[in-house]
Design a protein around this motif. Sequence first.
Motif, PDB file in Angstrom:
ATOM      1  N   ARG A  15      14.057  14.129  20.776  1.00  0.00           N
ATOM      2  CA  ARG A  15      13.637  12.870  20.124  1.00  0.00           C
ATOM      3  C   ARG A  15      13.582  11.731  21.142  1.00  0.00           C
ATOM      4  NH1 ARG A  15      17.112  13.119  16.524  1.00  0.00           N
ATOM      5  NH2 ARG A  15      18.708  11.736  17.419  1.00  0.00           N
ATOM      6  N   ASP A  16      14.611  11.629  21.995  1.00  0.00           N
ATOM      7  CA  ASP A  16      14.638  10.574  23.013  1.00  0.00           C
ATOM      8  C   ASP A  16      13.483  10.716  23.994  1.00  0.00           C
ATOM      9  OD1 ASP A  16      16.836   9.415  21.931  1.00  0.00           O
ATOM     10  OD2 ASP A  16      18.189   9.811  23.615  1.00  0.00           O
ATOM     11  N   ALA A  17      13.256  11.954  24.450  1.00  0.00           N
ATOM     12  CA  ALA A  17      12.177  12.196  25.424  1.00  0.00           C
ATOM     13  C   ALA A  17      10.815  11.850  24.828  1.00  0.00           C
ATOM     14  CB  ALA A  17      12.202  13.659  25.879  1.00  0.00           C
ATOM     15  N   ARG A  18      10.616  12.224  23.580  1.00  0.00           N
ATOM     16  CA  ARG A  18       9.347  11.934  22.925  1.00  0.00           C
ATOM     17  C   ARG A  18       9.132  10.431  22.763  1.00  0.00           C
ATOM     18  NH1 ARG A  18       8.532   9.633  18.160  1.00  0.00           N
ATOM     19  NH2 ARG A  18      10.151  10.878  17.163  1.00  0.00           N
ATOM     20  N   LYS A  19      10.168   9.702  22.363  1.00  0.00           N
ATOM     21  CA  LYS A  19      10.051   8.251  22.197  1.00  0.00           C
ATOM     22  C   LYS A  19       9.791   7.552  23.527  1.00  0.00           C
ATOM     23  CE  LYS A  19      12.804   7.747  17.967  1.00  0.00           C
ATOM     24  NZ  LYS A  19      14.028   7.177  17.367  1.00  0.00           N
ATOM     25  N   LYS A  20      10.503   7.992  24.579  1.00  0.00           N
ATOM     26  CA  LYS A  20      10.302   7.387  25.900  1.00  0.00           C
ATOM     27  C   LYS A  20       8.889   7.607  26.424  1.00  0.00           C
ATOM     28  CE  LYS A  20      15.143   7.683  27.377  1.00  0.00           C
ATOM     29  NZ  LYS A  20      16.110   8.388  28.266  1.00  0.00           N
ATOM     30  N   SER A  21       8.294   8.716  26.016  1.00  0.00           N
ATOM     31  CA  SER A  21       6.932   9.022  26.485  1.00  0.00           C
ATOM     32  C   SER A  21       5.871   8.205  25.755  1.00  0.00           C
ATOM     33  CB  SER A  21       6.639  10.514  26.292  1.00  0.00           C
ATOM     34  OG  SER A  21       6.469  10.814  24.907  1.00  0.00           O
ATOM     35  N   GLY A  22       6.262   7.593  24.622  1.00  0.00           N
ATOM     36  CA  GLY A  22       5.300   6.802  23.860  1.00  0.00           C
ATOM     37  C   GLY A  22       4.538   7.583  22.812  1.00  0.00           C
ATOM     38  N   TRP A  23       4.850   8.852  22.668  1.00  0.00           N
ATOM     39  CA  TRP A  23       4.163   9.674  21.679  1.00  0.00           C
ATOM     40  C   TRP A  23       4.807   9.502  20.309  1.00  0.00           C
ATOM     41  CZ3 TRP A  23       0.215  13.507  21.802  1.00  0.00           C
ATOM     42  CH2 TRP A  23      -0.408  13.651  23.058  1.00  0.00           C
ATOM     43  N   GLU A  24       3.975   9.490  19.268  1.00  0.00           N
ATOM     44  CA  GLU A  24       4.462   9.500  17.898  1.00  0.00           C
ATOM     45  C   GLU A  24       4.748  10.946  17.489  1.00  0.00           C
ATOM     46  OE1 GLU A  24       5.216   7.031  15.917  1.00  0.00           O
ATOM     47  OE2 GLU A  24       4.626   5.514  17.390  1.00  0.00           O
ATOM     48  N   ALA A  25       5.740  11.130  16.642  1.00  0.00           N
ATOM     49  CA  ALA A  25       6.119  12.481  16.212  1.00  0.00           C
ATOM     50  C   ALA A  25       4.960  13.203  15.536  1.00  0.00           C
ATOM     51  CB  ALA A  25       7.308  12.402  15.262  1.00  0.00           C
ATOM     52  N   GLN A  26       4.186  12.480  14.717  1.00  0.00           N
ATOM     53  CA  GLN A  26       3.076  13.104  14.007  1.00  0.00           C
ATOM     54  C   GLN A  26       1.994  13.580  14.972  1.00  0.00           C
ATOM     55  OE1 GLN A  26       1.579  10.807  10.776  1.00  0.00           O
ATOM     56  NE2 GLN A  26       0.103  12.327  10.129  1.00  0.00           N
ATOM     57  N   ALA A  27       1.759  12.806  16.030  1.00  0.00           N
ATOM     58  CA  ALA A  27       0.737  13.194  17.011  1.00  0.00           C
ATOM     59  C   ALA A  27       1.154  14.462  17.747  1.00  0.00           C
ATOM     60  CB  ALA A  27       0.515  12.049  18.001  1.00  0.00           C
ATOM     61  N   VAL A  28       2.428  14.560  18.109  1.00  0.00           N
ATOM     62  CA  VAL A  28       2.913  15.769  18.782  1.00  0.00           C
ATOM     63  C   VAL A  28       2.802  16.955  17.834  1.00  0.00           C
ATOM     64  CG1 VAL A  28       4.913  16.888  19.838  1.00  0.00           C
ATOM     65  CG2 VAL A  28       4.467  14.465  20.280  1.00  0.00           C
ATOM     66  N   ALA A  29       3.184  16.765  16.583  1.00  0.00           N
ATOM     67  CA  ALA A  29       3.109  17.835  15.590  1.00  0.00           C
ATOM     68  C   ALA A  29       1.676  18.339  15.438  1.00  0.00           C
ATOM     69  CB  ALA A  29       3.643  17.344  14.244  1.00  0.00           C
TER      70      ALA A  29
END
Length: 281
Positions: A15-29
């Motif tokens: 979760r931290d890595a994804r937030k730091k990268s600027g990606w939204e959870a839905q976009a990664v999904a």
Amino acid sequence: MASGARQRALAAEIRDARKKSGWEAQAVAQRLGWSKATMSRVESGARAITEADLAAILAIIGVTGTERDRLLGMAHDLHQPGWWESRATAGLPAQLTAVLGFEREALRITELTLALVPGLLQTADYARAVMSGGGVPAPEADARVAVRVGRQEVITRRRAPVELTALIDEGALLRPVGTPGVMADQVHRLISIGKRTNVTIQVLPFGVHPGIDGPFLFYEFAKAPSIVHVEHHSASAFLDEPEDVSAYDALRSTVLAAALSAVESAELLATYARDWEGRGT
């Protein structure tokens, strides 16, 4: 079987890595072909993740190099047995196996005990006497003592030892467990281990105090939410709902305020050590 503590810790890292990268959870999904709910379960620790799926997430959000290797290593370790699962101590109750996992992954542990010395601070002889008094058969007791002593590595290990605050009711220091010699050795053990910079021992003096209703363990992790473990004669449970954890956090603060300071506690322990030594002569 994945360790709950490891899974929660990895989920927080993802979760931290994804937030730091600027990606939204839905976009990664969407890139993974997952639903948003599946991604949410992965990031909350409710769903275990494979190394392959984690590698895909890291590629999407741009995590590379040593950080990628570190996170993939955490995913690999999810399904590796702990030492207690790979030795003669296999077959432990599920609750105890979970406790062992949480102890190894915790950053800080606060334990309140009333009747006995905390398990993380018990000598082998004291632990054996506890089990003997509880009617545990000798062969089984030997395995349990090995587990209890092995658990203590989390506070003595060289790399990132757990910070332990032990709140011990004074009655546990007076209650005879084994011979006077066993008790003297146990109290000396408390005095010795209490000198470590990562261990704080505070005694709750005789009388009614805020923790009198029952013992508990409060686990704090580097990134995952805290967990509370409560245990009684016929049942035990892990509490992770925010309101429950918050209530025990407040109780912990109240009990700490009621306890003797570490210095005062060390002085009292020295008195009990001399007393038990005197009984053994």
